[in-house]
Motif scaffolding. Structure first.
Motif, PDB file in Angstrom:
ATOM      1  N   ARG A 235       9.926  -9.892 -45.274  1.00 29.51           N
ATOM      2  CA  ARG A 235      11.224 -10.251 -45.845  1.00 29.51           C
ATOM      3  C   ARG A 235      11.811  -9.097 -46.669  1.00 29.51           C
ATOM      4  O   ARG A 235      12.347  -9.302 -47.776  1.00 29.51           O
ATOM      5  N   LEU A 236      11.716  -7.906 -46.126  1.00 29.96           N
ATOM      6  CA  LEU A 236      12.145  -6.731 -46.877  1.00 29.96           C
ATOM      7  C   LEU A 236      13.653  -6.677 -47.092  1.00 29.96           C
ATOM      8  O   LEU A 236      14.118  -6.112 -48.092  1.00 29.96           O
ATOM      9  N   ILE A 237      14.416  -7.238 -46.165  1.00 30.65           N
ATOM     10  CA  ILE A 237      15.864  -7.219 -46.346  1.00 30.65           C
ATOM     11  C   ILE A 237      16.297  -8.298 -47.331  1.00 30.65           C
ATOM     12  O   ILE A 237      17.091  -8.041 -48.242  1.00 30.65           O
ATOM     13  N   GLU A 238      15.749  -9.507 -47.181  1.00 30.29           N
ATOM     14  CA  GLU A 238      16.078 -10.573 -48.124  1.00 30.29           C
ATOM     15  C   GLU A 238      15.661 -10.206 -49.552  1.00 30.29           C
ATOM     16  O   GLU A 238      16.343 -10.557 -50.511  1.00 30.29           O
ATOM     17  N   GLY A 239      14.550  -9.515 -49.693  1.00 25.22           N
ATOM     18  CA  GLY A 239      14.058  -9.130 -51.018  1.00 25.22           C
ATOM     19  C   GLY A 239      14.356  -7.697 -51.373  1.00 25.22           C
ATOM     20  O   GLY A 239      13.608  -7.059 -52.131  1.00 25.22           O
ATOM     21  N   ALA A 240      15.449  -7.155 -50.827  1.00 25.06           N
ATOM     22  CA  ALA A 240      15.758  -5.736 -51.015  1.00 25.06           C
ATOM     23  C   ALA A 240      15.951  -5.352 -52.474  1.00 25.06           C
ATOM     24  O   ALA A 240      15.632  -4.226 -52.876  1.00 25.06           O
ATOM     25  N   LYS A 241      16.458  -6.268 -53.301  1.00 22.42           N
ATOM     26  CA  LYS A 241      16.687  -5.944 -54.715  1.00 22.42           C
ATOM     27  C   LYS A 241      15.398  -5.612 -55.450  1.00 22.42           C
ATOM     28  O   LYS A 241      15.408  -4.875 -56.438  1.00 22.42           O
ATOM     29  N   ASP A 242      14.299  -6.152 -54.970  1.00 25.04           N
ATOM     30  CA  ASP A 242      13.000  -5.871 -55.582  1.00 25.04           C
ATOM     31  C   ASP A 242      12.281  -4.714 -54.897  1.00 25.04           C
ATOM     32  O   ASP A 242      11.184  -4.336 -55.305  1.00 25.04           O
ATOM     33  N   LYS A 243      12.906  -4.174 -53.833  1.00 27.47           N
ATOM     34  CA  LYS A 243      12.273  -3.098 -53.060  1.00 27.47           C
ATOM     35  C   LYS A 243      13.225  -1.906 -52.923  1.00 27.47           C
ATOM     36  O   LYS A 243      13.211  -1.211 -51.907  1.00 27.47           O
ATOM     37  N   LEU A 244      14.022  -1.653 -53.935  1.00 33.31           N
ATOM     38  CA  LEU A 244      15.030  -0.603 -53.835  1.00 33.31           C
ATOM     39  C   LEU A 244      14.417   0.774 -53.608  1.00 33.31           C
ATOM     40  O   LEU A 244      14.956   1.588 -52.852  1.00 33.31           O
ATOM     41  N   VAL A 245      13.289   1.033 -54.262  1.00 35.00           N
ATOM     42  CA  VAL A 245      12.629   2.341 -54.097  1.00 35.00           C
ATOM     43  C   VAL A 245      12.154   2.512 -52.661  1.00 35.00           C
ATOM     44  O   VAL A 245      12.322   3.581 -52.053  1.00 35.00           O
ATOM     45  N   THR A 246      11.572   1.453 -52.103  1.00 38.50           N
ATOM     46  CA  THR A 246      11.105   1.501 -50.709  1.00 38.50           C
ATOM     47  C   THR A 246      12.259   1.810 -49.764  1.00 38.50           C
ATOM     48  O   THR A 246      12.160   2.682 -48.893  1.00 38.50           O
ATOM     49  N   TRP A 247      13.378   1.091 -49.943  1.00 39.68           N
ATOM     50  CA  TRP A 247      14.527   1.307 -49.072  1.00 39.68           C
ATOM     51  C   TRP A 247      15.153   2.677 -49.296  1.00 39.68           C
ATOM     52  O   TRP A 247      15.658   3.307 -48.343  1.00 39.68           O
ATOM     53  N   LEU A 248      15.122   3.165 -50.534  1.00 44.03           N
ATOM     54  CA  LEU A 248      15.664   4.502 -50.812  1.00 44.03           C
ATOM     55  C   LEU A 248      14.838   5.578 -50.119  1.00 44.03           C
ATOM     56  O   LEU A 248      15.391   6.527 -49.539  1.00 44.03           O
ATOM     57  N   VAL A 249      13.514   5.431 -50.152  1.00 39.59           N
ATOM     58  CA  VAL A 249      12.631   6.385 -49.463  1.00 39.59           C
ATOM     59  C   VAL A 249      12.889   6.349 -47.966  1.00 39.59           C
ATOM     60  O   VAL A 249      12.982   7.397 -47.307  1.00 39.59           O
ATOM     61  N   LEU A 250      13.006   5.134 -47.400  1.00 37.31           N
ATOM     62  CA  LEU A 250      13.274   5.000 -45.965  1.00 37.31           C
ATOM     63  C   LEU A 250      14.621   5.621 -45.600  1.00 37.31           C
ATOM     64  O   LEU A 250      14.758   6.243 -44.540  1.00 37.31           O
ATOM     65  N   ALA A 251      15.606   5.468 -46.480  1.00 35.46           N
ATOM     66  CA  ALA A 251      16.933   6.036 -46.217  1.00 35.46           C
ATOM     67  C   ALA A 251      16.879   7.560 -46.194  1.00 35.46           C
ATOM     68  O   ALA A 251      17.403   8.206 -45.272  1.00 35.46           O
ATOM     69  N   VAL A 252      16.226   8.139 -47.188  1.00 37.21           N
ATOM     70  CA  VAL A 252      16.152   9.606 -47.282  1.00 37.21           C
ATOM     71  C   VAL A 252      15.358  10.185 -46.113  1.00 37.21           C
ATOM     72  O   VAL A 252      15.797  11.137 -45.445  1.00 37.21           O
ATOM     73  N   LEU A 253      14.189   9.608 -45.852  1.00 35.29           N
ATOM     74  CA  LEU A 253      13.349  10.112 -44.759  1.00 35.29           C
ATOM     75  C   LEU A 253      14.013   9.875 -43.404  1.00 35.29           C
ATOM     76  O   LEU A 253      14.029  10.769 -42.542  1.00 35.29           O
ATOM     77  N   GLY A 254      14.543   8.665 -43.206  1.00 34.88           N
ATOM     78  CA  GLY A 254      15.146   8.337 -41.922  1.00 34.88           C
ATOM     79  C   GLY A 254      16.345   9.206 -41.603  1.00 34.88           C
ATOM     80  O   GLY A 254      16.439   9.779 -40.508  1.00 34.88           O
ATOM     81  N   ILE A 255      17.268   9.325 -42.553  1.00 30.50           N
ATOM     82  CA  ILE A 255      18.458  10.148 -42.333  1.00 30.50           C
ATOM     83  C   ILE A 255      18.090  11.621 -42.208  1.00 30.50           C
ATOM     84  O   ILE A 255      18.550  12.322 -41.302  1.00 30.50           O
ATOM     85  N   GLY A 256      17.229  12.094 -43.118  1.00 26.45           N
ATOM     86  CA  GLY A 256      16.866  13.515 -43.121  1.00 26.45           C
ATOM     87  C   GLY A 256      16.127  13.936 -41.858  1.00 26.45           C
ATOM     88  O   GLY A 256      16.540  14.867 -41.157  1.00 26.45           O
ATOM     89  N   ILE A 257      15.029  13.251 -41.553  1.00 29.12           N
ATOM     90  CA  ILE A 257      14.225  13.602 -40.367  1.00 29.12           C
ATOM     91  C   ILE A 257      15.016  13.321 -39.099  1.00 29.12           C
ATOM     92  O   ILE A 257      14.982  14.101 -38.140  1.00 29.12           O
ATOM     93  N   GLY A 258      15.749  12.198 -39.106  1.00 26.76           N
ATOM     94  CA  GLY A 258      16.504  11.825 -37.918  1.00 26.76           C
ATOM     95  C   GLY A 258      17.540  12.864 -37.544  1.00 26.76           C
ATOM     96  O   GLY A 258      17.604  13.314 -36.389  1.00 26.76           O
ATOM     97  N   ILE A 259      18.364  13.271 -38.494  1.00 23.99           N
ATOM     98  CA  ILE A 259      19.408  14.263 -38.195  1.00 23.99           C
ATOM     99  C   ILE A 259      18.801  15.605 -37.829  1.00 23.99           C
ATOM    100  O   ILE A 259      19.287  16.300 -36.922  1.00 23.99           O
ATOM    101  N   TYR A 260      17.704  15.977 -38.502  1.00 24.68           N
ATOM    102  CA  TYR A 260      17.048  17.253 -38.162  1.00 24.68           C
ATOM    103  C   TYR A 260      16.549  17.232 -36.721  1.00 24.68           C
ATOM    104  O   TYR A 260      16.814  18.171 -35.943  1.00 24.68           O
ATOM    105  N   MET A 261      15.833  16.181 -36.343  1.00 23.07           N
ATOM    106  CA  MET A 261      15.293  16.089 -34.986  1.00 23.07           C
ATOM    107  C   MET A 261      16.405  16.003 -33.940  1.00 23.07           C
ATOM    108  O   MET A 261      16.322  16.613 -32.867  1.00 23.07           O
ATOM    109  N   LYS A 262      17.447  15.266 -34.278  1.00 24.38           N
ATOM    110  CA  LYS A 262      18.520  15.083 -33.304  1.00 24.38           C
ATOM    111  C   LYS A 262      19.392  16.332 -33.158  1.00 24.38           C
ATOM    112  O   LYS A 262      20.158  16.454 -32.194  1.00 24.38           O
ATOM    113  N   SER A 263      19.268  17.258 -34.098  1.00 25.22           N
ATOM    114  CA  SER A 263      20.043  18.502 -34.029  1.00 25.22           C
ATOM    115  C   SER A 263      19.300  19.616 -33.305  1.00 25.22           C
ATOM    116  O   SER A 263      19.890  20.676 -33.043  1.00 25.22           O
ATOM    117  N   LEU A 264      18.023  19.391 -32.973  1.00 23.49           N
ATOM    118  CA  LEU A 264      17.209  20.464 -32.395  1.00 23.49           C
ATOM    119  C   LEU A 264      17.812  21.102 -31.139  1.00 23.49           C
ATOM    120  O   LEU A 264      17.884  22.329 -31.043  1.00 23.49           O
TER     121      LEU A 264
END
Length: 386
Positions: A235-264
């Protein structure tokens, strides 16, 4: 105990917004398949010669292509996990209705593929969904472990073969082009009748729905569904307010690694290896980043309110997905307005945006009178008998 789908009062706004957001991404990608002979184009990046087309195609390659089917796959798994947990809480039989729903979805997908457009994804989701249902009893951590192991081993084996075969040094412009197949597709869709388009669609389907595609989907699409199901069980989306750090890490890693790999293949060499990394590593990573960013943004009530039209579109995502195919085939095929092969990439993007905005308006008007999309309501009646 009665088993029923999630009601309107129980819906999670973030999930609906993500589904609505996915509809735009899927349409932007699918536009190439509507106005170009895509099953017979070996590499889209080598198809265009005009600078403007190349730039637009590269932007779509980085930010859209290969990221929205993983995103929708994760949402599919998340939604199914919600139904599983709800059935468990109420004592209802999840396994009585869930397989039936997958069978109906498969039939809808095949009808879509045969009668409207060859690029259907619903049948593939339904096929993988059967395996997801079989694994749904497992704990969330095991769903995640299976997803990572299956997907990781699959790509590790292929990348090892690519490395051994020198595919990281071989450019994609060495691919051969089937001129006859391309010309046949252009004639059938661009100047042919409905029956000509139908016959060509069956040919394209034999490529799109090849045995290899069904098998490979179990190592690509199914793991994304399993990841979504694991997130749903937690229930990570329903409980996102209590997991903000987790979602922030996923956002940074996902966007960063994703754009880097997709730009290769764009920033570096356009080799088979780099394109594989772009599609199969960068694509799902960016999808996870998009999910995380939207989840974080929707913790702000005014964002949820502003994106209400997108959420409404997400509530009738299957209806709007099929509608996109109907509208685009009418626009591009000769039995309609005959624009097949006559638009550039920029115009294709603008057409997609215009269709999407019209769908947002339509969804807003539709839900002022109804509670479910028409196809969603039909699916509910066929699945649950009400």
């Amino acid at each position: 105990m009665e088993f029923r789908p999630v009601g309107s009062k129980e819906r999670v706004a973030t999930l609906d917004i993500l589904r609505g957001f996915s509809l735009l991404g899927i349409l932007l990608v699918n536009m190439f398949g509507f106005y170009l002979p895509m099953p017979h184009i070996a590499d889209l990046s080598n198809w265009f010669s005009e600078a403007q087309d190349i730039i637009w195609q590269q932007l779509l390659d980085i930010y859209v292509q290969s990221s929205f089917y993983p995103l929708f796959s994760m949402l599919f798994g998340y939604g199914l996990a919600m139904q599983f947990l709800k059935a468990k809480e109420t004592g209802a039989s999840f396994y009585r209705f869930a397989p039936k729903r997958m069978i109906i979805l498969f039939i809808v997908g095949m009808l879509h593929a045969v009668l409207i457009w060859w690029g259907d994804i619903l049948a593939t989701y339904a096929f993988c969904g059967i395996f997801l249902i079989a694994l749904m009893r497992l704990r969330a951590k095991w769903l995640l472990i299976i997803a990572v192991v299956v997907n990781g081993l699959y790509h590790a084996i292929i990348l090892s073969l690519y490395k051994a075969g020198g595919m990281f040094d071989t450019t994609t412009d060495s691919l051969s082009v089937d001129i006859v197949a391309i010309q046949s597709s252009i004639e059938a869709y661009g100047v042919g009748s409905w029956m000509d388009a139908f016959s060509q669609r069956l040919v394209d389907l034999s490529i799109q729905l090849s045995p290899f595609m069904w098998i490979s989907s179990l190592f690509t699409i199914l793991p994304y569904m399993l990841i979504g199901a694991a997130l749903g069980k937690w229930r990570l989306i329903e409980g996102a307010k209590d997991k903000l750090v987790t979602w922030l890490v996923l956002a940074v890693l996902g966007i960063g690694i994703g754009i880097y790999m997709k730009s290769l293949p764009i920033a570096g060499a356009q080799t088979f290896g780099n394109e594989y990394l772009q599609v199969y590593i960068g694509g799902p990573m960016l999808a996870l980043g998009y999910i995380a960013v939207v989840t974080l943004l929707t913790q702000l009530p005014f964002i949820v309110k502003v994106l209400s039209p997108v959420a409404k579109a997400g509530r009738m995502s299957m209806t709007l997905y099929i509608m996109q195919s109907i509208v685009c085939t009418v626009l591009f095929y000769n039995w309609g307005f005959g624009l097949f092969g006559k638009v550039d990439v920029q115009m294709g993007v603008f057409i997609a945006l215009a269709i999407y905005v019209c769908q947002l308006v339509m969804a807003e008007l539709y839900f002022s009178k109804f509670k479910q999309g028409p196809l969603e309501a039909a699916m509910k009646r066929l699945t649950y008998g009400k």
